[in-house]
Design an enzyme around this catalytic site. Structure first.
Site, mmCIF file in Angstrom:
data_model
loop_
_atom_site.group_PDB
_atom_site.id
_atom_site.type_symbol
_atom_site.label_atom_id
_atom_site.label_comp_id
_atom_site.label_asym_id
_atom_site.label_seq_id
_atom_site.Cartn_x
_atom_site.Cartn_y
_atom_site.Cartn_z
ATOM 1 N N SER A 75 2.942 -9.737 -23.441
ATOM 2 C CA SER A 75 3.119 -11.013 -24.202
ATOM 3 C C SER A 75 4.424 -10.840 -24.777
ATOM 4 O O SER A 75 5.215 -11.945 -25.013
ATOM 5 C CB SER A 75 2.071 -11.150 -25.215
ATOM 6 O OG SER A 75 1.842 -9.966 -26.021
ATOM 7 N N HIS A 113 -4.921 -7.390 -20.784
ATOM 8 C CA HIS A 113 -4.274 -7.473 -21.973
ATOM 9 C C HIS A 113 -4.986 -8.190 -22.965
ATOM 10 O O HIS A 113 -6.221 -7.692 -23.245
ATOM 11 C CB HIS A 113 -2.763 -8.324 -21.912
ATOM 12 C CG HIS A 113 -1.862 -8.453 -22.872
ATOM 13 N ND1 HIS A 113 -1.767 -7.338 -23.742
ATOM 14 C CD2 HIS A 113 -0.817 -8.968 -23.164
ATOM 15 C CE1 HIS A 113 -0.894 -7.660 -24.688
ATOM 16 N NE2 HIS A 113 -0.058 -8.511 -24.137
ATOM 17 N N HIS A 143 -4.899 2.338 -21.930
ATOM 18 C CA HIS A 143 -3.479 1.875 -22.425
ATOM 19 C C HIS A 143 -2.378 2.545 -21.316
ATOM 20 O O HIS A 143 -2.296 3.692 -21.063
ATOM 21 C CB HIS A 143 -3.209 2.196 -23.986
ATOM 22 C CG HIS A 143 -2.317 1.264 -24.406
ATOM 23 N ND1 HIS A 143 -0.936 1.381 -24.420
ATOM 24 C CD2 HIS A 143 -2.459 0.172 -25.167
ATOM 25 C CE1 HIS A 143 -0.364 0.327 -25.142
ATOM 26 N NE2 HIS A 143 -1.304 -0.320 -25.713
ATOM 27 N N ARG A 179 -5.023 1.002 -34.270
ATOM 28 C CA ARG A 179 -5.578 -0.349 -34.739
ATOM 29 C C ARG A 179 -6.998 -0.304 -34.584
ATOM 30 O O ARG A 179 -7.807 -1.095 -35.347
ATOM 31 C CB ARG A 179 -5.238 -1.339 -33.638
ATOM 32 C CG ARG A 179 -3.278 -1.305 -33.891
ATOM 33 C CD ARG A 179 -2.854 -2.296 -32.825
ATOM 34 N NE ARG A 179 -3.092 -1.816 -31.551
ATOM 35 C CZ ARG A 179 -2.671 -2.425 -30.357
ATOM 36 N NH1 ARG A 179 -2.053 -3.662 -30.445
ATOM 37 N NH2 ARG A 179 -3.107 -1.954 -29.143
ATOM 38 N N ASP A 230 -8.848 -3.692 -28.780
ATOM 39 C CA ASP A 230 -9.843 -4.596 -28.503
ATOM 40 C C ASP A 230 -11.265 -4.228 -28.303
ATOM 41 O O ASP A 230 -11.997 -4.966 -28.226
ATOM 42 C CB ASP A 230 -9.485 -5.284 -26.918
ATOM 43 C CG ASP A 230 -7.997 -5.784 -26.865
ATOM 44 O OD1 ASP A 230 -7.436 -6.530 -27.751
ATOM 45 O OD2 ASP A 230 -7.103 -5.462 -25.969
HETATM 46 N N1 CMX Z 1 -11.884 1.767 -16.940
HETATM 47 C C1 CMX Z 1 -11.903 2.076 -15.617
HETATM 48 N N2 CMX Z 1 -10.467 2.216 -14.979
HETATM 49 C C2 CMX Z 1 -9.523 2.377 -15.650
HETATM 50 C C3 CMX Z 1 -9.411 2.006 -17.170
HETATM 51 C C4 CMX Z 1 -10.789 1.692 -17.792
HETATM 52 N N3 CMX Z 1 -10.732 1.400 -18.982
HETATM 53 N N4 CMX Z 1 -8.271 2.215 -17.584
HETATM 54 C C5 CMX Z 1 -7.555 2.459 -16.533
HETATM 55 N N5 CMX Z 1 -8.366 2.685 -15.541
HETATM 56 C C6 CMX Z 1 -8.007 3.046 -13.842
HETATM 57 C C7 CMX Z 1 -6.850 1.946 -13.474
HETATM 58 O O1 CMX Z 1 -7.389 0.716 -13.085
HETATM 59 C C8 CMX Z 1 -5.986 2.631 -12.400
HETATM 60 O O2 CMX Z 1 -6.914 2.665 -11.356
HETATM 61 P P1 CMX Z 1 -6.312 2.550 -9.763
HETATM 62 O O3 CMX Z 1 -5.560 3.843 -9.596
HETATM 63 O O4 CMX Z 1 -7.701 2.634 -8.821
HETATM 64 O O5 CMX Z 1 -5.520 1.340 -9.661
HETATM 65 C C9 CMX Z 1 -6.118 4.147 -12.962
HETATM 66 O O6 CMX Z 1 -7.083 4.185 -14.039
HETATM 67 C C10 CMX Z 1 -5.017 4.479 -13.612
HETATM 68 O O7 CMX Z 1 -4.453 3.658 -14.616
HETATM 69 P P2 CMX Z 1 -3.680 4.279 -15.933
HETATM 70 O O8 CMX Z 1 -2.234 4.580 -15.387
HETATM 71 O O9 CMX Z 1 -4.458 5.010 -16.790
HETATM 72 O O10 CMX Z 1 -3.440 2.786 -16.767
HETATM 73 P P3 CMX Z 1 -2.428 1.581 -16.691
HETATM 74 O O11 CMX Z 1 -1.307 1.912 -17.345
HETATM 75 O O12 CMX Z 1 -2.211 1.140 -15.321
HETATM 76 O O13 CMX Z 1 -3.362 0.253 -17.151
HETATM 77 C C11 CMX Z 1 -4.580 -0.894 -18.723
HETATM 78 C C12 CMX Z 1 -3.604 0.093 -18.469
HETATM 79 C C13 CMX Z 1 -4.766 -1.000 -20.113
HETATM 80 C C14 CMX Z 1 -4.579 -1.866 -17.882
HETATM 81 C C15 CMX Z 1 -5.923 0.101 -18.305
HETATM 82 O O14 CMX Z 1 -6.269 1.050 -19.009
HETATM 83 C C16 CMX Z 1 -7.274 -1.106 -18.302
HETATM 84 O O15 CMX Z 1 -7.259 -1.789 -17.217
HETATM 85 N N6 CMX Z 1 -8.118 -1.016 -19.670
HETATM 86 C C17 CMX Z 1 -9.103 -1.942 -19.555
HETATM 87 C C18 CMX Z 1 -8.651 -3.223 -20.216
HETATM 88 C C19 CMX Z 1 -8.099 -3.401 -21.408
HETATM 89 O O16 CMX Z 1 -8.800 -2.658 -22.192
HETATM 90 N N7 CMX Z 1 -6.847 -3.860 -21.888
HETATM 91 C C20 CMX Z 1 -6.466 -4.154 -23.105
HETATM 92 C C21 CMX Z 1 -5.225 -3.212 -23.375
HETATM 93 C C22 CMX Z 1 -4.711 -3.291 -24.700
HETATM 94 C C23 CMX Z 1 -4.188 -4.757 -24.937
HETATM 95 O O17 CMX Z 1 -3.184 -5.177 -24.249
HETATM 96 O O18 CMX Z 1 -4.722 -5.587 -25.672
#
Ligand code: CMX
Length: 441
Positions: free
Chosen positions: A241, A271, A318, A327, A373
């Site tokens: 964002s 996000h 994250h 937070r 979140d």
């Molecule tokens: N549950 C399951 N799998 C997860 C996970 C979770 N909460 N968090 C990361 N992973 C997975 C990723 O999908 C990725 O899988 P692949 O290799 O199969 O694609 C792997 O673990 C590695 O990911 P990462 O390097 O640890 O995390 P990223 O930096 O790529 O992504 C984020 C970060 C937030 C998108 C991810 O942790 C996620 O999808 N979390 C759940 C959604 C969420 O809570 N988002 C809110 C974030 C805060 C905000 O912006 O408001």
């Protein structure tokens, strides 16, 4: 507002001069290396932006102008008889770089009250959408409708000098922030409360008035809104964002256009939409298990089932953080103070115990800890705000404070159009084979 605007310009000019000198002397200094994997994998860890308002440390979490969230909760001015910070104070801190006095905060409250009028065509635009539209769709559409009010767009069309961009962006940002609670509350009351709207209360602070217009008069809900609007405001510059708002603003799209673009990014489930996904996930778990308070074993099984279905556990993980998000902790403290016996809040805490070891055991997730979140929805449900599809709108109203302050800084510092270089995989292959001279240089 004149005084705060003048203060901002003074700070802006001083920093612009410092940056000029800094670049003259150190402009060719290398600040890191870029690996091929980084350009394919979301630019993680690649420094590519300057954002003055806040800085994220992977272990410690966010600091706004050097202040952590616990410090802000202590030091920022509060509402009468309140104990949570007023978001007006955080806005001042991000804008000016110094803690505000009570008078500074009051003057921002007053300006936002004065500028909060929303023209009728904005409500008519919202009404043109089906009530079933997602609240974020209604919200961003309303912001686009508000763009008719942009002073930047009008002044640019009239031939504004580059030197005045910051001034018009500042005025638009103040107007937009002032208007957002009214727009968001309208959408809430339209979608969930039969279109029975509540007029603003001219005596309340920005977040307190927002709570009031949504129909929540409980003092502790107002306190929650003040905390919520403070902690969701900013998370340095690289998140979707903030980065989008900055990028679109670099084309001199006005603050309405830039903020709307950023909020379309916030509406993604990785996000800001994660806040609705968390509560949806917990509600579904409770329904499937037929209990309001699932046991640790039940939660563990449900998490494993979620992962086995190829889904993420919302609210966990994250891109930058590697510890529990402060937070999350701030909201947990709020929960312990105001609603320690709430079964949904307790479930959030039980999920906090169950999830990290499971995610850790998978070996690929870089951060198994909860983000902002994971907690927010449970606190809202406690006060009766059960309509979880609306939660990202709350996040968006708060996020305006950070991304629009940064936009003011972008223009006062004269940052140019953002335009990184991209390549094709065909070119990457040539680099690897040594058929193109750039590789390894
Ligand atoms: N549950 C399951 N799998 C997860 C996970 C979770 N909460 N968090 C990361 N992973 C997975 C990723 O999908 C990725 O899988 P692949 O290799 O199969 O694609 C792997 O673990 C590695 O990911 P990462 O390097 O640890 O995390 P990223 O930096 O790529 O992504 C984020 C970060 C937030 C998108 C991810 O942790 C996620 O999808 N979390 C759940 C959604 C969420 O809570 N988002 C809110 C974030 C805060 C905000 O912006 O408001």
């Amino acid at each position: 507002m004149g005084i705060i605007k003048d203060r901002f310009k003074e700070k802006g000019d001083a920093l612009a001069a410092e940056i000029k000198d800094l670049l003259k002397e150190h402009g060719t200094k290398k600040i890191g290396e870029v690996q091929l994997s980084q350009i394919y994998q979301g630019m993680r860890g690649m420094t590519g932006l300057v954002t003055e308002t806040s800085l994220l440390d992977a272990q410690e979490g966010i600091r706004f102008r050097g202040y952590s969230i616990p410090e802000l909760r202590e030091k920022l001015p509060k509402a009468d008889r309140g104990s949570e910070p007023l978001p007006e104070g955080l806005f001042y801190l991000m804008l000016i770089g110094e803690l505000p006095t009570e008078a500074d905060v009051q003057s921002i409250t007053d300006v936002w009250q004065r500028r909060s009028h929303v023209p009728n065509h904005v409500f008519a635009t919202i009404e043109a959408l089906p009530v079933s539209s997602h609240p974020m769709t209604q919200f961003v559409t309303a912001v686009m409708a508000l763009q008719t009010e942009s002073q930047f767009a009008k002044r640019y069309a009239a031939g504004m000098s580059k030197k005045e961009y910051w001034d018009a962006v500042f005025d638009d940002s103040m107007d937009l922030i002032a208007r957002l609670p009214r727009v968001a509350a309208y959408i809430y009351r339209r979608k969930y409360k039969g279109g029975v709207h509540i007029q603003p209360d001219g005596l309340l602070d920005w977040a307190g008035n927002f709570a009031h217009m949504m129909g929540f008069e409980n003092d502790s809900f107002k306190e929650l809104m003040r905390l919520y609007m403070t902690i969701h405001a900013d998370h340095e510059g690289g998140n979707v964002s903030a980065h989008t708002t900055h990028l679109v603003g670099s084309a001199l799209s006005d603050p309405y256009l830039s903020y709307a673009a950023g909020m379309n990014g916030l509406a993604g489930p990785l996000h800001g939409l994660a806040n609705q996904e968390v509560i949806k996930w917990i509600f579904e778990m409770r329904e499937e298990l037929g209990t309001e308070l699932p046991t640790q074993e039940q939660i563990v099984e449900y998490v494993k089932k979620t992962l086995a279905a190829g889904k993420v556990v919302p609210g966990y993980g994250h891109a930058v953080l590697r510890k529990t998000d402060p937070r999350f902790t701030a909201q947990m403290e709020f929960g312990k103070k105001h609603m320690p016996d709430d079964s949904l809040v307790q479930t959030v805490w039980n999920v906090y115990e169950a999830v990290p070891p499971i995610l850790q055991s998978l070996g690929k997730i870089k951060n198994p800890w909860p983000n902002v979140d994971a907690h927010s929805g449970a606190l809202l449900v406690h006060y009766g705000m059960v309509e979880y599809e609306f939660y990202t709108v709350l996040f968006a109203v708060s996020r305006a404070l950070g991304v629009l302050t940064s936009l003011c800084w972008d223009r006062v510092l004269g940052f140019p159009l953002e335009r990184p270089k991209s390549v094709t995989t065909a070119l990457v292959k040539k680099w690897i084979k040594g058929e193109d001279e750039i590789w390894g240089e």
